[in-house]
Design a protein around this motif. Structure first.
Motif, short mmCIF file in Angstrom:
data_model
loop_
_atom_site.label_atom_id
_atom_site.label_comp_id
_atom_site.label_asym_id
_atom_site.label_seq_id
_atom_site.Cartn_x
_atom_site.Cartn_y
_atom_site.Cartn_z
N ILE A 46 46.21 43.38 56.33
CA ILE A 46 44.47 43.39 56.55
C ILE A 46 43.58 44.08 55.10
O ILE A 46 42.78 44.94 55.36
N VAL A 47 43.43 42.30 54.17
CA VAL A 47 42.39 42.94 53.36
C VAL A 47 41.32 42.59 53.69
O VAL A 47 40.61 41.28 53.75
N GLN A 48 40.00 43.13 53.85
CA GLN A 48 38.89 43.19 54.21
C GLN A 48 38.19 42.43 52.69
O GLN A 48 37.79 43.57 51.46
N ALA A 49 36.94 41.17 52.88
CA ALA A 49 36.73 41.57 51.33
C ALA A 49 35.21 40.34 51.72
O ALA A 49 35.43 39.57 52.66
N MET A 50 34.30 40.61 50.78
CA MET A 50 32.91 39.67 50.93
C MET A 50 33.21 38.67 49.83
O MET A 50 33.03 37.52 50.74
N ASN A 51 34.07 38.40 49.39
CA ASN A 51 34.13 37.72 48.02
C ASN A 51 35.71 37.25 48.35
O ASN A 51 36.61 37.47 47.16
N VAL A 52 36.03 36.26 49.10
CA VAL A 52 37.26 36.41 49.17
C VAL A 52 38.15 35.59 48.18
O VAL A 52 38.74 34.83 47.84
N ALA A 53 36.72 34.16 47.54
CA ALA A 53 37.19 33.64 46.40
C ALA A 53 38.15 34.09 45.40
O ALA A 53 38.05 33.97 44.38
N HIS A 54 37.58 35.56 44.94
CA HIS A 54 38.68 36.10 43.92
C HIS A 54 40.22 36.24 43.11
O HIS A 54 40.60 35.64 44.52
N PRO A 55 40.40 35.46 42.10
CA PRO A 55 41.69 34.92 41.96
C PRO A 55 42.12 36.41 42.37
O PRO A 55 43.73 36.26 42.56
N VAL A 56 41.96 37.50 42.18
CA VAL A 56 43.10 38.52 42.49
C VAL A 56 43.25 38.37 43.82
O VAL A 56 45.13 38.66 43.97
N LEU A 57 42.79 38.03 44.78
CA LEU A 57 43.24 37.85 46.03
C LEU A 57 44.09 37.29 46.72
O LEU A 57 45.07 37.47 46.77
N ARG A 58 44.34 36.28 45.72
CA ARG A 58 45.50 34.58 46.18
C ARG A 58 46.29 35.25 45.45
O ARG A 58 47.21 34.98 45.83
N GLU A 59 46.43 35.91 44.27
CA GLU A 59 47.23 36.28 43.69
C GLU A 59 47.83 37.01 45.21
O GLU A 59 49.54 37.48 44.97
N ALA A 109 53.86 36.83 38.67
CA ALA A 109 53.62 35.69 37.34
C ALA A 109 52.49 35.73 37.05
O ALA A 109 52.34 35.52 35.92
N ALA A 110 51.51 34.94 38.30
CA ALA A 110 49.87 34.56 37.93
C ALA A 110 49.59 34.67 38.12
O ALA A 110 49.13 35.00 36.49
N PHE A 111 49.84 36.44 38.25
CA PHE A 111 48.27 37.21 38.19
C PHE A 111 48.59 37.47 36.93
O PHE A 111 47.54 37.83 36.01
N LEU A 121 47.63 37.40 47.83
CA LEU A 121 47.93 37.35 48.75
C LEU A 121 49.62 36.23 48.89
O LEU A 121 50.73 36.19 49.94
N ASP A 122 49.64 35.37 47.93
CA ASP A 122 51.05 34.39 47.42
C ASP A 122 51.94 35.70 46.89
O ASP A 122 52.89 35.50 46.58
N MET A 148 58.91 40.31 52.99
CA MET A 148 57.27 40.91 52.16
C MET A 148 56.30 41.13 53.36
O MET A 148 56.69 40.47 54.71
N PRO A 149 55.25 41.98 53.12
CA PRO A 149 54.77 42.35 54.76
C PRO A 149 53.39 41.13 54.74
O PRO A 149 53.91 40.51 53.33
N GLU A 150 53.17 40.21 56.06
CA GLU A 150 52.51 38.69 55.93
C GLU A 150 50.75 39.65 55.18
O GLU A 150 50.61 40.78 55.87
N ILE A 151 49.91 38.96 54.33
CA ILE A 151 48.72 39.44 54.19
C ILE A 151 48.05 38.82 54.67
O ILE A 151 48.10 37.24 54.58
#
Length: 863
Positions: A728-741, A748-750, A743-744, A515-518
């Motif tokens: 490469i995902v550009q974001a101002m709010n990198v703490a958003h839970p969707v971005l973490r899901e 299932a977690a989402f 990234l991983d 799978m691609p590196e995010i």
């Protein structure tokens, strides 16, 4: 037309003509038989007509008939039901029967009725959306010179004289013709004066729009056709005409190479072979050697390349197919959850081949027309002519021919040269409109990218969801449904987890590709460190340069088209707004103007502020056009293309863009969500998401789900062949839970987090939603009408009714809007009560004085 019934003759197109004073009520000729007719209009229910005695043996459900409705307008309506129940109203009679065979079968009619009932619209609105344009007929008003007119032009002014003179040359002219002759838009007052002076009368004319494609052919006449030995006589007849002799010799040679059942050849083949023109063949026809005729041919053609075997199944695909077949023995719907690049299309192909072997039809739905063009080329290599494409970009006549083939009414069956018999295409590949085709033996429905919002029809009615409608269509036919996606909708995944659907998962990419590196890049931090260049982070630009250096391609995703969404005055704060809608105008650099994306209104780019006269006007925000434009500054050597609604307006533009990228004439493709939907490019090494925040901060309970799906889908375009890609995902709010899901890569977690929130706030899949939008050009009328409407609902539904409230865009196309949301429990009784109340509330409001013009749009299961 004989006795009101059309003769089926290839040499003419039926024309239905009725004078405007025609009376269609015939109690003396009534047969006691009546038919409920569906008209392509938003009338609440089918209209009942009497069936004249001569038509009784012919009428049956699904046939088109000519009827008069709404004054003197003629329409082609569809028979829904034939019965002997005399209607309580004064009835009209059917004027003629258009078809000799039904254009719809019983199951298709039931499907229409379900769509109308479930999505709270009329059968006429379903008919308008479903039937190909060339099967929907409505009359056109024409002017005819009155037999009472004596030919004198005295008493006519200049404009009236021009119209009378035109009618002296042509038998009839349309109202549009009148406008062109007089070079003015308003002509009805002139027509009225001509009627009063008895110079003209009006009639209604309805013409069949579908015309079969014909080719000019030539063949030998008898006895030469059946007895080649007598050709010597034919050669003797043209012995003194060298060019005729050469034409005859060319015919004989070509006929041996291209034998046809009717003994004919294309005339163009003779012209080319013998280097003659039409005058030569005309002369030979007069001598009784050749017969010149026209032959009907299919517009659809056939697949001419050599067929190839499908790729070998890998172990994961073999296992998945076994699981799907097992689930199909117990369940009608299976959800295939496979990561991007796992080889789901190959699984679909295997199931389609199995359905074909059983003699069944297959419907393969895709969310975007652009995606159908890439998939069709892959399928035809294996399935050939068994596959046909159906969507809004093919011509109206092609749509009619596919409609006829699927419904078993094929009228053209051979190629004019090779006499190859075109098979009835048993696999239909298309967008959501393909659901309406009159299938006769549907065995399998595949809904690819089932999560995609493009399956939801927004306007006009019926506002149906293609995935849900496909499931019901399959139910009517006893067919199986396979829903495929890498990012299931929460509703579908919930149904699978609860046991309503079967669930099959593909967790590995085909060929063992990783799978691609995010990488999530903090755009706010880069801006603080002054590393941000325009809208590009240093990480994204470096990765793009490295990919180009390796000979790889890149895709950049920005879900907003145009150059900049706002033009603002920095002095007083004024910004450009649409005159018809409450939205800002978007600047399009290619056209160098401002445009509304809701109504299409356009205006020139202002040079000074219309409010304060200031000259400091700035474009704010960015869209795909600006990304493409500015990327050329930072990567001047790269060939950059763009794929959005503006770039694919023409018929084949999307095919050209995809081909250019596939064949590596483009290095970087910038696009909206069109680039996220299942496209398969083997050389994409980098994918960039320009602004993830725009996807995640939308005021909608589905924004998290949409954001996760779009980012995951576009990320899946990277590294699909041979090597791992990078996102490469550009974001101002990198703490958003969707971005973490994302990234991983953790669906299932989402799902666990999102479904918990839906349950806590009672949103689907734990409740049902209906959104009602009321529209009117006067806000005070709208507000008072909405109050009346809501009161009827709240009397029975209570707190289930939310609103009315103004939506984020409160005025569109000069109409002010108010939204009412009904959120109800999943209870069939409450569901039926709610729909009945919506109809009652509409009647109560529109029957009250002053509110009859308030429009009501009902959206069941809003997307």
């Amino acid at each position: 037309m004989v006795g009101g019934v059309f003769l089926k003759n290839a040499d003419f197109r039926p024309t239905l003509t009725r004078n405007l004073n025609l009376e269609t009520f015939h109690p003396d000729t009534a047969s006691g038989t009546f038919a409920d007719i569906v008209l392509p209009l938003a009338v609440p229910k089918p209209y009942t007509y009497a069936v004249p005695e001569e038509f009784v043996p012919a009428v049956q459900p699904g046939l088109r008939v000519e009827v008069q409705f709404g004054g003197n307008k003629l329409y082609a309506g569809l028979i829904l039901r034939v019965h002997n129940e005399t209607p309580p109203h004064r009835f009209k009679s059917i004027l003629s029967v258009i078809d000799d065979e039904p254009v719809l079968n019983e199951k298709t009619l039931k499907f229409w009725q379900w769509l109308a009932e479930y999505y709270c619209c009329s059968l006429g609105e379903v008919m308008e959306a479903a039937l190909p344009a060339n099967l929907k007929l409505a009359s056109e008003r024409r002017l005819v010179l009155s037999p009472l007119y004596d030919g004198s032009f005295t008493g006519l002014n200049d404009k009236e004289f021009l119209i009378a003179e035109a009618l002296g040359i042509q038998e009839t002219i349309t109202i549009d013709d009148v406008r062109k002759i007089l070079n003015q838009k308003t002509v009805f007052h002139i027509i009225k004066r001509l009627l009063e002076k008895k110079v003209i009368y009006l009639h209604e004319e309805m013409e069949e729009k579908y015309a079969p494609k014909k080719v000019a052919c030539v063949r030998l006449v008898e006895p030469y056709r059946s007895n080649p030995k007598q050709l010597e006589q034919a050669f003797e007849l043209c012995a003194r005409a060298l060019r005729q002799t050469e034409a005859l010799m060319a015919f004989v040679q070509l006929a041996r190479q291209h034998p046809a059942d009717d003994g004919g050849l294309l005339r163009s083949m003779i012209y080319k072979k013998a280097k003659v023109d039409s005058s030569v063949l005309n002369s030979m026809a007069k001598k009784g050697i050749f017969e010149l005729y026209e032959r009907e041919v299919s517009r659809l053609g056939g697949y001419e390349d050599e067929l190839t075997e499908a790729d070998q199944l890998d172990p994961q695909q073999v296992q998945v197919l076994d699981e799907i077949r097992t689930h199909f023995t117990e369940k009608n719907v299976v959800l295939l959850h496979g990561v991007t690049g796992s080889g789901k299309t190959r699984v679909y192909l295997e199931l389609m081949q199995e359905a074909l072997a059983r003699g069944e039809q297959v419907l393969y739905l895709l969310p975007e027309v652009a995606l159908t063009m890439q998939i069709i080329s892959r399928l035809q290599k294996t399935l050939g002519d068994a596959v046909a494409v159906y969507h809004h970009r093919i011509t109206n006549n092609e749509r009619v021919e596919i409609w006829q083939k699927i419904g078993g009414r094929q009228t053209v069956d051979s190629d004019p040269i090779s006499n190859f018999q075109f098979p009835i295409s048993n696999i239909i590949l298309g967008a959501r409109s393909a659901l309406f085709l009159p299938f006769t033996n549907l065995g399998l429905v595949i809904v690819d990218e089932e999560h995609d919002t493009s399956y939801k029809q927004n306007d006009p009615a019926p506002r149906y969801h293609g995935r849900d409608a496909a499931i019901y269509l399959a139910h009517l036919h006893g067919a199986k449904v396979l829903l495929g996606t890498a990012t299931p909708s929460l509703e579908s995944f919930h149904n699978a987890r609860s046991g309503k659907y079967g669930l099959v998962e593909m967790t590995e990419r085909f060929g063992g590709i990783e799978m691609p590196e995010i990488v999530i890049v903090d755009a706010k931090e880069e801006a603080k460190q002054r590393k941000l260049q325009s809208h590009f982070t240093s990480v994204l630009l470096d990765e793009l340069k490295a990919a180009l250096g390796r000979g790889e391609q890149a895709i950049l995703f920005q879900n907003r088209r145009g150059y900049a969404p706002t033009l603002r005055c920095t002095t007083c704060g004024w910004h450009s707004e649409c005159v018809n809608c409450d939205v800002s105008l978007t600047y399009h650099k290619f056209r160098n103007n401002l445009q509304c994306h809701y109504c299409g209104y356009q205006q020139e780019l202002a040079k000074t502020c219309p409010a304060c006269g200031g000259i400091d006007l700035k474009l704010q925000g960015f869209g795909t056009e600006k990304i493409e434009d500015e990327l050329k500054i930072y990567l001047p050597e790269a060939n950059i293309g763009r794929m959005d609604y503006d770039a694919v307006r023409t018929k084949d533009a999307h095919v050209r863009i995809i081909n250019d990228f596939e064949e590596r004439r483009l290095d970087i493709l910038v696009g909206t969500q069109m680039v996220t939907k299942g496209l398969d490019f083997e050389n994409v090494g980098i994918v960039g998401v320009i602004s993830a925040d725009q996807l995640l901060q939308f005021p909608d309970f589905r924004s998290g789900e949409r954001g996760f799906q779009l980012i995951t889908q576009v990320a899946g375009r990277a590294g699909r062949r041979g090597k791992r890609g990078k996102v490469i995902v550009q974001a101002m709010n990198v703490a958003h839970p969707v971005l973490r899901e994302v990234l991983d890569n953790d669906f299932a977690a989402f799902y666990a987090r999102e479904i918990m929130e839906r349950k806590a706030f009672d949103y689907p899949p734990f409740s049902r939603l209906i959104k009602i939008t009321l529209k009117h050009k006067k806000p005070d009328v709208l507000n008072r009408g909405a109050k009346s409407f809501v009161q009827v609902l709240k009397n029975k539904l209570g707190k289930r009714v939310l609103g009315p409230s103004m939506p984020s865009v409160g005025r569109v196309r000069e109409y002010f809007l108010l939204d009412i949301l009904i959120k109800m429990e999943r209870n069939p009784n409450v569901w039926k009560l709610t729909k009945d109340l919506i109809g009652e509330a509409t009647r109560v409001m529109q029957q009250a004085e002053g509110f009859s013009t308030v429009r009501v749009n009902v959206d069941v299961d809003p997307g």
